[in-house]
Structures are given as C-alpha cells and as structure tokens.
Design an enzyme around this catalytic site. Sequence first.
Site, PDB file in Angstrom:
ATOM      1  CE  LYS A   1      33.311  91.423  27.138  1.00 44.67           C
ATOM      2  NZ  LYS A   1      33.905  91.141  28.450  1.00 44.67           N
TER       3      LYS A   1
ATOM      4  NE  ARG B   1      32.675  97.654  36.902  1.00 49.36           N
ATOM      5  CZ  ARG B   1      33.650  96.903  37.421  1.00 49.36           C
ATOM      6  NH1 ARG B   1      34.517  97.435  38.276  1.00 49.36           N
ATOM      7  NH2 ARG B   1      33.760  95.635  37.083  1.00 49.36           N
TER       8      ARG B   1
ATOM      9  CE  LYS C   1      26.654  94.684  31.486  1.00 45.50           C
ATOM     10  NZ  LYS C   1      27.912  94.016  31.897  1.00 45.50           N
TER      11      LYS C   1
ATOM     12  CD  GLU D   1      30.070  96.598  29.600  1.00 50.17           C
ATOM     13  OE1 GLU D   1      31.280  96.367  29.794  1.00 50.17           O
ATOM     14  OE2 GLU D   1      29.193  95.726  29.691  1.00 50.17           O
TER      15      GLU D   1
ATOM     16  CG  ASP E   1      35.250  94.286  28.704  1.00 52.17           C
ATOM     17  OD1 ASP E   1      34.031  94.352  28.446  1.00 52.17           O
ATOM     18  OD2 ASP E   1      35.909  93.221  28.683  1.00 52.17           O
TER      19      ASP E   1
ATOM     20  CG  ASP F   1      26.929  92.303  28.992  1.00 54.89           C
ATOM     21  OD1 ASP F   1      26.823  91.677  30.072  1.00 54.89           O
ATOM     22  OD2 ASP F   1      27.691  93.266  28.818  1.00 54.89           O
TER      23      ASP F   1
ATOM     24  CG  ASP G   1      30.665  94.021  27.106  1.00 58.94           C
ATOM     25  OD1 ASP G   1      31.379  94.904  26.579  1.00 58.94           O
ATOM     26  OD2 ASP G   1      30.876  93.548  28.241  1.00 58.94           O
TER      27      ASP G   1
HETATM   28  N1  BES Z   1      29.674  91.601  30.382  1.00 69.05           N
HETATM   29  C1  BES Z   1      30.917  91.398  31.044  1.00 69.05           C
HETATM   30  C2  BES Z   1      30.855  90.301  32.104  1.00 69.05           C
HETATM   31  C3  BES Z   1      30.591  88.906  31.610  1.00 69.05           C
HETATM   32  C4  BES Z   1      31.639  88.041  31.356  1.00 69.05           C
HETATM   33  C5  BES Z   1      29.301  88.448  31.440  1.00 69.05           C
HETATM   34  C6  BES Z   1      31.384  86.753  30.924  1.00 69.05           C
HETATM   35  C7  BES Z   1      29.036  87.164  31.008  1.00 69.05           C
HETATM   36  C8  BES Z   1      30.074  86.307  30.753  1.00 69.05           C
HETATM   37  C9  BES Z   1      31.362  92.683  31.729  1.00 69.05           C
HETATM   38  O1  BES Z   1      30.978  93.850  31.117  1.00 69.05           O
HETATM   39  C10 BES Z   1      32.854  92.675  31.713  1.00 69.05           C
HETATM   40  O2  BES Z   1      33.400  92.746  30.652  1.00 69.05           O
HETATM   41  N2  BES Z   1      33.464  92.586  32.884  1.00 69.05           N
HETATM   42  C11 BES Z   1      34.875  92.574  32.988  1.00 69.05           C
HETATM   43  C12 BES Z   1      35.276  93.496  34.109  1.00 69.05           C
HETATM   44  C13 BES Z   1      36.746  93.803  34.135  1.00 69.05           C
HETATM   45  C14 BES Z   1      37.128  94.621  32.928  1.00 69.05           C
HETATM   46  C15 BES Z   1      37.044  94.563  35.398  1.00 69.05           C
HETATM   47  C16 BES Z   1      35.310  91.134  33.273  1.00 69.05           C
HETATM   48  O3  BES Z   1      34.591  90.438  34.000  1.00 69.05           O
HETATM   49  O4  BES Z   1      36.333  90.726  32.753  1.00 69.05           O
HETATM   50 ZN    ZN Z   2      29.246  93.751  30.018  1.00 69.41          ZN
HETATM   51 MN    MN Z   3      32.333  94.428  29.576  1.00 68.39          MN
END
Ligand code: BES
Ligand code: ZN
Ligand code: MN
Length: 467
Positions: A245, A319, A233, A317, A315, A256, A238
């Site tokens: 966020k 996947r 990834k 993204e 968010d 990220d 992000d």
């Molecule tokens: N990049 C984030 C995940 C992340 C969170 C990495 C904290 C490192 C530290 C990912 O893209 C994300 O935002 N995931 C969301 C998914 C949700 C929207 C289903 C999350 O984990 O909140």
């Molecule tokens: Zn992310």
């Molecule tokens: Mn995200």
Amino acid sequence: MPIETTASVVAEVPDGAELLAVPYTSDLSPEVELHLPVSDLLAHYEAKGEAGEIIEVPVARAGGVGRVLLYGVGDGSPRALRKAAAALARRAKGRDTLTVVPPEGDVAAFAEAALLAAYSFKIGSEGKKPVRALTFAGADAAQVRRAQVVAQAVALARDLTNTPSSVKDPAWLAERAAERGVPVRVWDEEQLQADGFGGILAVGKGSASPPRLIQLSYTPAEPTDRHVVLVGKGITFDSGGLSLKPTENMKTQKTDMAGGAVVIAVLGALAELGAPVRVTGLIASAENMPSGTSQRPSDVIRHYGGRTVEVLNTDAEGRLVLADALAYADAVLDPDAVVDIATLTGAITVALGRNVGAVYASDDVLAKQLLDAAETSDDRLWRMPLIEDYRPALESSIADLANVESGSRFGAGSITAALFLREFAGRRPWAHLDIAGVGRSTVDEGTLTKGATGFGVRLLLEWLAGA
Ligand code: BES
Ligand code: ZN
Ligand code: MN
C-alpha cells in the site's frame, strides 16, 4: 484503557449537587424543581429543545459556584437521547461528578452513550480527563448496569484496535482473548499447518510475528441447541504485503483487526448479559507484511477443506484468512448461523461512507434480525446485494478461485469480496459485515472518539443478548 468514568444510580438528586444535568422537554419545562427562572433562562438563550443543546447556568452552592446543565432531548427517541447524553458527558470533561436526571425513555441507550462519549485512548498524559463519575438520579439500576457492560465491551474493542501494531501481533491478540473468562483454543503456526489452514498461513508468511487462529466459546447457563459462530478479521497490520500500500493508505491499517476485536469483546460480554444462545468466536489473525518469505502475487494457496485460490493481489488478504475460518466453522462447528465481521474493502467506504456499515446475507431471516439489531443498537447497517452476475470475477484459469478480479470488467469491490467469502460459508445462513468504512472515526464527536469505533459490538450484543 477501559472507560474510567463510573456510572451509578441514586434514588434522588443529592442536595447541592455541584454539576447537575436536568432535561427540558419541547414545551421547555424541566421536570424537577430547580428554584431557577427556567423558562426565562431558556427564552433568554433561545433554547429550542434540540438533542445536544445544553444551557449552562451557574448556581450558588456551599463553598462556591455550581452549575446546572439544562439539556434538550429532541424528539425523545433513542437516537436523540444518545446525542443528548454524549453532549453532556463531553461538557463534563475535566469535572469530578456529573449528576444526571435522566430523560423519559430509553435510559439504557442514554447511559450507554454518555459512557461511550467518555472513552479515551491516550498514550501519554496531555489533555483533560473524562468526567470521573456519572450519577443517574432515579434511574433503573438494571438498565444502567446493562449500559455499562455494553459500553465497556465497546471500549475493549476500541482499545485493542487503537493499540499500535508494534505492540499487538497475533500472539498478543490471542493473549488478550484468553483473558475474557471463556474457554479459548489457539492454533499456533504449527497447528495451523497440521490442520491445513493455508489462507491464514499464507497471509502471515511474510511477517516475523507468526499467525494465530483464536477460538472462544460461550455456553449459556440454560442449555440450548441454538449455536452462532462469529468470525472476525484479525489482521494486526495490513501493509498490503508485496502488493504494498502507499503510505497514506497504510497508516490507518493497525485497525485492520477491528472485526476480530469486536468478536473478542462480544464473547467477553455475553455471560454478563445472560445471552441465551451458544456462541463460538473465531479470530483469524495474521500480520500482512512484505519480506523475502512473503506470498507473491500469482501464488496458489490451499484453504482449510482443500479449495485452491490464486492470489492475484496480496492486499486482498482479509478474505484469505476469513475463508479458512468460515470453512472450518462450516465443516466442524455445525452452527445455525455464521456472521463474519471485517474491515474488508476500501470500496464499501465509497458506497456507504463512514456512518453506515454493510451487511450481506445469504438468508433473509438472518438479514432482518441483523438490520433490526442495527436499528436498536445505533450501529447502523444497510443491506447490500450479492449480485450473481459478478461471480465470474472470481474465476481463475489455474485454481478453484482467484482472490480478486484480474481486470476491471465487474468492479464492485465490496460485493465481489462478499461473493468470495460466500464460497466458503457452506449452505448455512451466513452474513458478512464489511466495516471498513465505519471501523474508525476521523472525528471526536458524539459517542465516537477519533480512531477505533468498536462498531459491531453493540449490534452483535443486541442481536445475541437483546431484550
Ligand atoms: N484492510 C483493507 C481494507 C481497508 C481499506 C480497511 C481502508 C480500512 C480502510 C483490505 O485488506 C484491502 O486492502 N482491500 C483492498 C482490496 C483490493 C486489493 C481488491 C482494497 O480495498 O483496496
Ligand atoms: Zn486488510
Ligand atoms: Mn489489504
């Protein structure tokens, strides 16, 4: 900046070494003649022999005072030796040369940990410099060399990940990938469009810096049929996109692309380690930003290979970009195994915390190989389940799939993300590493430096090029 500390091997402890580290074992005796009342000193300081324990003794040296560092090695296991080595490198900060009499046991793990503890990423010049040189007396040169290659690969992944997003956009990441000495192919936004990479394009749409798909190819000197694809990834920032966020969560998101950085670093080190397997690295890179051109929650996108996804949360993204790369690997590259690595979900940090990464796998043999490599390499993993009952969380009323669950009936955010990826990996042995918890460190401790960890480099190099 790579690790600036050098590592070399000498046959014997040089006379008058200014800073000399010597191990003592559980019976509290050192293994070289020091002309010091060692047992009295150890008793005086109530030394226990634990890994990480250091008794510093000033000694007379020509032209001043030198120091002997008596260091504990605990149970002598690789984990204990890593801890001892990291403590020594940290103690030698600001010094010129640390001469080390290595312990019995895994010298490669010991040297690797010392080098990793000397890593630093500084924009500016404040603070003590890491020790300039590590000299291992009487160590096996091949093992130290191997440790150096692995540690430098970890350092490269950390550097890429620590670099601010004002500097690293997807095109920048592609340039860094192209410096690794292996053949590279880069899809720019037009080529992504032409080949149907709708996930990568959708995520990158809101940014002024267009997305890229980066492919690196390693071929071993000895021809082989075995072919592994690594997918990383590579979200260079992000923000969440329109599903923005909050600041607290956003400020760490330059990391990220940690998974992509790991794939770049691993591909760059395979040749030096003589890995006997063909490896293709794919880095799906985009910047996830909100703007007038961003994708919207409720848009439907078409992935590589034609499957449609309803984007309910911009968010989620990671996947989306990974799905394109996984589908491409399955359709075009014909690998024997596919492993993706991604800072995918905050939920995995709730489950496993900051010291242990998650592995999901469709194949028990592949899972076992990765778990074994994790144990040996010190990039620790725990296997998580792909719980079939939760698959309905990804159903959409208008597209083939939804990118997130629309309610909260199933929860299990890291598992449902893994189930989403599985849809695109085809029938091949596939594993997914969720490194959102372990990708960055909040502490400056042991082999870790605050910020990027490079988690996954040691693991994947051990798996692909291990003894
Ligand atoms: N990049 C984030 C995940 C992340 C969170 C990495 C904290 C490192 C530290 C990912 O893209 C994300 O935002 N995931 C969301 C998914 C949700 C929207 C289903 C999350 O984990 O909140
Ligand atoms: Zn992310
Ligand atoms: Mn995200």
